[in-house]
Scaffold this active site. Structure first.
Site, PDB file in Angstrom:
ATOM      1  N   GLY A 258       0.805  -1.211   0.066  1.00  0.00           N
ATOM      2  CA  GLY A 258      -0.170   0.174   0.010  1.00  0.00           C
ATOM      3  C   GLY A 258       0.855   1.202   0.061  1.00  0.00           C
TER       4      GLY A 258
ATOM      5  N   GLY B  48       2.625   2.658   2.363  1.00  0.00           N
ATOM      6  CA  GLY B  48       3.737   2.525   2.873  1.00  0.00           C
ATOM      7  C   GLY B  48       5.194   2.162   1.802  1.00  0.00           C
TER       8      GLY B  48
ATOM      9  CE1 TYR C   9      -8.223   4.867  11.408  1.00  0.00           C
ATOM     10  CE2 TYR C   9      -9.782   6.247  10.523  1.00  0.00           C
ATOM     11  CZ  TYR C   9      -8.598   5.621  10.477  1.00  0.00           C
ATOM     12  OH  TYR C   9      -7.756   5.888   9.504  1.00  0.00           O
TER      13      TYR C   9
ATOM     14  CE  LYS D 191       1.522  -8.552  14.415  1.00  0.00           C
ATOM     15  NZ  LYS D 191       0.172  -8.469  15.058  1.00  0.00           N
TER      16      LYS D 191
END
Length: 278
Positions: free
Chosen positions: A19, A21, A166, A40
């Site tokens: 995505g 990043g 959020y 991760k």
């Protein structure tokens, strides 16, 4: 004076396996930057493409040097090891990109406590702790930047009440970043946030914000990457404490034709789907 390249600069990014990043990492890699990813995703996800290892391979293919650090931004030991490992591998750290983020748009009564905690731990605490751990090394950089992918603070009822859990987590990222900008301005460390005016074609949009219809009216992650690139080239002592918008950054850099960023080529500007918080 604005730098002309990220060649030789070292970026430590949270997340980045896919995505936005990864797009930011690949844009920097094209200059020959060094990029360490703390994520991760050691093994393939059943529904999402890419791991930290495939991302590292793509960074190398794009012309950069890569360090894949399997770890969790919620874990202080993992953060410490990521900072030390990046410094050891590349000789320093010039840029922190706080990219890792969790999204859950559930209304308050529907939001599970574990998900609330997860968003706070990754979005807010992760941004704070990763940036904090890197500050002593950033102080030694010629042009140190912290960049968080979070929105301007828009405390209208529309956004405070839309998805309170959020909203708190994303605004928390921004408040951390603005606080760091103020606290470490005398050290010459820039800290800014960056957010798009329209949705970006990522898995989050596909799965959580409207599926194929919204994806077709979104822009590619490359627009975010190009804007981030422009921010990271700016003089840190002069360009800090700002909540930046992707399209405004590109316009300031002279990039006003955004048609090439349409996820579906030919989509008119007025058909693009607006992102949240603006």
């Amino acid at each position: 004076m604005t730098a002309k390249s990220l060649s030789g600069k070292t970026i430590l990014m949270s997340g980045g396996s896919r995505g936005i990043g990864l797009a930011i990492a690949l844009r920097a890699a094209a200059d020959g930057a060094n990029i360490a990813l703390l994520a991760k995703t050691d093994t393939p996800h059943p529904k999402l493409e890419g791991t930290i290892h495939t991302a590292a391979d793509r960074i190398r293919d794009a012309g950069g040097r890569a360090l894949a650090i399997v770890g969790d931004v919620r874990n202080d030991d993992d953060i410490t090891e990521a900072v030390r490992g990046t410094e050891g591998e590349f000789g320093g750290i010039d840029i922190i990109v706080n990219n890792a983020s969790v999204i859950d748009l559930s209304r308050t009564l529907d939001l599970q406590p574990k998900k609330y905690d997860l968003m706070q731990d990754i979005n807010v605490r992760g941004t704070f702790m990763l940036s904090r751990a890197a500050v002593p090394i950033l102080r030694e950089s010629e042009n140190p930047h912290i960049l968080s992918l979070s929105p301007p603070l828009n405390i209208t009822p529309k956004w405070l009440g839309a998805h309170t859990g959020y909203t708190l987590a994303k605004f928390g990222m921004t408040m951390v970043t603005l606080g760091l900008a103020a606290e470490f301005q005398s050290d010459g460390i820039a800290a800014n946030t960056l957010w798009p005016r329209t949705t970006i074609a990522t898995a989050a949009v596909q799965n959580l914000l409207g599926g194929d219809r919204v994806m077709a009216a979104s822009r590619t992650p490359e627009i975010y990457a190009d804007a981030a690139y422009e921010v990271l080239l700016r003089p840190a002592r002069e360009y800090t404490g700002q909540t930046l918008i992707v399209e405004d950054v590109l316009a300031e850099a002279g990039i006003t034709d955004l048609s090439g960023y349409a996820a579906v080529p030919g989509t008119p500007e007025d058909r693009m789907f607006p992102d949240i918080f603006l």
